[in-house]
Design a protein around this motif. Sequence first.
Motif, PDB file in Angstrom:
ATOM      1  N   ARG A  18      39.097 -35.507 110.161  1.00 14.78           N
ATOM      2  CA  ARG A  18      39.176 -35.250 111.513  1.00 14.78           C
ATOM      3  C   ARG A  18      40.642 -34.878 112.096  1.00 14.78           C
ATOM      4  NH1 ARG A  18      37.649 -39.736 116.180  1.00 14.78           N
ATOM      5  NH2 ARG A  18      37.781 -38.235 118.068  1.00 14.78           N
TER       6      ARG A  18
ATOM      7  N   ASP B  57      44.923 -23.469 107.458  1.00 14.55           N
ATOM      8  CA  ASP B  57      43.901 -23.639 106.667  1.00 14.55           C
ATOM      9  C   ASP B  57      43.900 -25.292 105.939  1.00 14.55           C
ATOM     10  OD1 ASP B  57      42.957 -21.258 106.627  1.00 14.55           O
ATOM     11  OD2 ASP B  57      43.787 -20.635 104.641  1.00 14.55           O
TER      12      ASP B  57
ATOM     13  N   GLY C 249      45.782 -23.047 113.488  1.00 16.10           N
ATOM     14  CA  GLY C 249      45.164 -22.057 112.904  1.00 16.10           C
ATOM     15  C   GLY C 249      45.240 -22.123 111.332  1.00 16.10           C
TER      16      GLY C 249
ATOM     17  N   GLY D  90      41.412 -31.165 110.995  1.00 22.80           N
ATOM     18  CA  GLY D  90      40.662 -30.440 111.973  1.00 22.80           C
ATOM     19  C   GLY D  90      41.298 -30.031 113.146  1.00 22.80           C
ATOM     20  N   PHE D  91      41.916 -31.166 113.755  1.00 24.85           N
ATOM     21  CA  PHE D  91      42.442 -30.900 114.890  1.00 24.85           C
ATOM     22  C   PHE D  91      43.790 -29.962 114.507  1.00 24.85           C
ATOM     23  CE2 PHE D  91      45.787 -32.072 117.977  1.00 24.85           C
ATOM     24  CZ  PHE D  91      45.043 -32.302 119.161  1.00 24.85           C
TER      25      PHE D  91
ATOM     26  N   GLN E 160      43.783 -27.668 112.315  1.00 25.39           N
ATOM     27  CA  GLN E 160      43.363 -26.264 111.941  1.00 25.39           C
ATOM     28  C   GLN E 160      43.047 -25.596 113.448  1.00 25.39           C
ATOM     29  OE1 GLN E 160      39.432 -26.127 110.403  1.00 25.39           O
ATOM     30  NE2 GLN E 160      40.177 -24.533 108.993  1.00 25.39           N
ATOM     31  N   ARG E 161      42.377 -26.441 114.331  1.00 26.40           N
ATOM     32  CA  ARG E 161      41.923 -25.844 115.703  1.00 26.40           C
ATOM     33  C   ARG E 161      43.155 -25.447 116.351  1.00 26.40           C
ATOM     34  NH1 ARG E 161      38.656 -30.063 115.349  1.00 26.40           N
ATOM     35  NH2 ARG E 161      39.848 -31.362 116.994  1.00 26.40           N
ATOM     36  N   HIS E 162      44.225 -26.049 116.372  1.00 27.45           N
ATOM     37  CA  HIS E 162      45.267 -25.818 117.328  1.00 27.45           C
ATOM     38  C   HIS E 162      46.441 -24.858 116.658  1.00 27.45           C
ATOM     39  CE1 HIS E 162      43.586 -29.043 119.506  1.00 27.45           C
ATOM     40  NE2 HIS E 162      43.999 -28.563 120.662  1.00 27.45           N
TER      41      HIS E 162
END
Length: 287
Positions: free
Chosen positions: A244, A256, A254, A247-248, A250-252
């Motif tokens: 989790r 990998d 970019g 993923g945070f 990655q979203r903010h």
Amino acid sequence: MVLASAWTAPQAQPLEVVATTPSLGMLARAVGGDQVRVRVLAPDDRDPHYLDARPSYMAAVRRADLLLEMGAGLEEGWLPAVLSGAANPAVNEGRRGHFRASDTLSLRRSVTMDGPNVGHVHAEGNPHFNIDPLRMAVLADALAKRMGQLRTEKADYFLARSEDAAQRLRQHARALADRIPADRQFVAYHEDLDYLEEWLPVKVLGYLEPVPGVPPTARHLRRLVRDLEGREGRVLHARYQPSRGAGFLQRHLGWDIHAVSLEPPVDADLEGYLELMSQWAAVFGGG
């Protein structure tokens, strides 16, 4: 022929080796060859900080000639109970049958010694040195010497095998490092992957855990995003660690995400560990 057979000297039994982690089990097989039987306690898909002192572990240690532990506090939550339940004096701490790997190495300073120490505290240093093949090469020699003390007639055999294993580890580490562009950067979940810095041209920029052993918080993740905005990197975490927080980022940012294994399979030999090294390097463009 019958009389000659009757007077043949009995062959020494293989050393019964119990290793707390798959990496130590791998090294025991690499050094011990056909002179050892190896049982690994910790599964390769579990955090070795958090295991239960199972009766099966105690039974294995009860039969052991040699117990291998990482040390530096990695197994402190469960190994003492296993030793107590096993009731095998030969492998108690301080005895020749107990090999504490961290005692033979110089370790990285653990980040648990800085800031609020409310999670893991590793005063002896970072115990995740299995990520560093160069330290594993040094460890091979120390392990061969200990095995040679327990089976003196096989001492030269163990040393020869350890020298071969150490050479292969060092050569593979150099080859992989040469394939990776300099200054690749990453964020890790825990300090377990810090040792990648010791043999690859990579740099760890931070951790998803605000404090080692404490799960990521929203506040800490937002701070990481602010600090790392505009930079390039990767997010690495062990397969058994939650994704989790990664993923945070990655979203903010970019970046990998790479979920990696920290240990070879429990039955791995040296080839299995060399393959794992290649997997780690591939994350950064090598391998």
